[in-house]
Motif scaffolding. Sequence first.
Motif, PDB file in Angstrom:
ATOM      1  N   ARG A  37     -23.125   0.529  14.033  1.00 37.80           N
ATOM      2  CA  ARG A  37     -22.258  -0.631  13.802  1.00 37.80           C
ATOM      3  C   ARG A  37     -23.017  -1.926  14.064  1.00 37.80           C
ATOM      4  O   ARG A  37     -23.730  -2.048  15.036  1.00 37.80           O
ATOM      5  CB  ARG A  37     -21.043  -0.549  14.745  1.00 37.80           C
ATOM      6  N   ARG A  38     -22.830  -2.898  13.160  1.00 38.54           N
ATOM      7  CA  ARG A  38     -23.504  -4.183  13.308  1.00 38.54           C
ATOM      8  C   ARG A  38     -22.562  -5.340  12.986  1.00 38.54           C
ATOM      9  O   ARG A  38     -21.696  -5.234  12.116  1.00 38.54           O
ATOM     10  CB  ARG A  38     -24.715  -4.283  12.357  1.00 38.54           C
ATOM     11  N   SER A  39     -22.769  -6.436  13.713  1.00 37.70           N
ATOM     12  CA  SER A  39     -22.127  -7.703  13.384  1.00 37.70           C
ATOM     13  C   SER A  39     -23.097  -8.494  12.510  1.00 37.70           C
ATOM     14  O   SER A  39     -24.174  -8.873  12.987  1.00 37.70           O
ATOM     15  CB  SER A  39     -21.784  -8.483  14.657  1.00 37.70           C
ATOM     16  N   ILE A  40     -22.733  -8.707  11.257  1.00 39.54           N
ATOM     17  CA  ILE A  40     -23.621  -9.379  10.305  1.00 39.54           C
ATOM     18  C   ILE A  40     -22.982 -10.708   9.895  1.00 39.54           C
ATOM     19  O   ILE A  40     -21.841 -10.742   9.438  1.00 39.54           O
ATOM     20  CB  ILE A  40     -23.880  -8.483   9.083  1.00 39.54           C
ATOM     21  N   GLN A  72     -14.254  -2.007  12.953  1.00 39.98           N
ATOM     22  CA  GLN A  72     -15.677  -2.240  12.708  1.00 39.98           C
ATOM     23  C   GLN A  72     -16.429  -0.924  12.507  1.00 39.98           C
ATOM     24  O   GLN A  72     -17.374  -0.854  11.702  1.00 39.98           O
ATOM     25  CB  GLN A  72     -16.287  -3.021  13.868  1.00 39.98           C
ATOM     26  N   ALA A  92     -18.614   0.114   9.295  1.00 41.23           N
ATOM     27  CA  ALA A  92     -20.001   0.576   9.339  1.00 41.23           C
ATOM     28  C   ALA A  92     -20.165   1.892   8.591  1.00 41.23           C
ATOM     29  O   ALA A  92     -21.178   2.112   7.924  1.00 41.23           O
ATOM     30  CB  ALA A  92     -20.452   0.726  10.788  1.00 41.23           C
ATOM     31  N   GLY A 116     -20.836  -4.758   6.790  1.00 41.15           N
ATOM     32  CA  GLY A 116     -20.987  -5.533   8.003  1.00 41.15           C
ATOM     33  C   GLY A 116     -19.679  -6.226   8.321  1.00 41.15           C
ATOM     34  O   GLY A 116     -18.944  -6.639   7.419  1.00 41.15           O
ATOM     35  N   PRO A 136     -23.864  -6.163   3.229  1.00 44.83           N
ATOM     36  CA  PRO A 136     -25.020  -6.963   3.653  1.00 44.83           C
ATOM     37  C   PRO A 136     -25.916  -7.338   2.478  1.00 44.83           C
ATOM     38  O   PRO A 136     -26.132  -6.547   1.560  1.00 44.83           O
ATOM     39  CB  PRO A 136     -25.755  -6.033   4.627  1.00 44.83           C
ATOM     40  N   TRP A 172     -30.159  -3.265   6.549  1.00 46.81           N
ATOM     41  CA  TRP A 172     -29.272  -3.015   7.691  1.00 46.81           C
ATOM     42  C   TRP A 172     -30.036  -3.292   8.984  1.00 46.81           C
ATOM     43  O   TRP A 172     -31.107  -2.738   9.219  1.00 46.81           O
ATOM     44  CB  TRP A 172     -28.789  -1.560   7.674  1.00 46.81           C
TER      45      TRP A 172
END
Length: 202
Positions: free
Chosen positions: A24-27, A137, A141, A146, A181, A185
């Motif tokens: 999981r990423r905050s983009i 979230q 992912a 994102g 994104p 990633w």
Amino acid sequence: MEPDTAPTLSPLPTSALLELIRRRRSIKQAQLRPDPIPREYVEWMLEAANWAPNHGASEPWRFTVFAGEARRALGESFARSYRLGIDPQKYNPQAEKAQLERVWLAPVWISIGMQPGGHHPEWEEVAAVGAAVHAAQLVAASLGLGAFWTSGMPVLHENTANFVGLKAPARLLGFLYVGYPAIPWPQGLRGDWQEKVAWRWG
């Protein structure tokens, strides 16, 4: 005679779940593509959010989803909140324009609201909303999306809260914007979890 045992759930692949959590990423909005997201994906995210743990079954999370042309009114709300909330001596027309236009950088914006149940401390309700957003979230992912939880004055201003239909004692806690994104990633980085845990086992 065999002792009675409680029924158990069939195990799920823990390694896959851990990998999803790590992935999981905050983009940020400037790193997303404008491509639309299938509504079904957002529905899956919000269904996951609805299963978050919460005290006394208060289910305090409240969401409003903005996509397509509906984002125009949201941008106007952010811009108005900026005008209302900024010190007149610090007003910057370019900053207001940025609030107006930022909504087009992500295809989906979801307001994050907390409606207290009235029986539990507010921090518990806020924590429950945080758990709900994290669940959303994780689903994002899993779909290669994102998702970034944003706040800041124009986002949290009373004018914006009113725009999304939240009246006190409900609170606006920010927005989750979502998109594909436009960058590779991102790699994650965390310190060793064992350095953050004290054991008193046995």
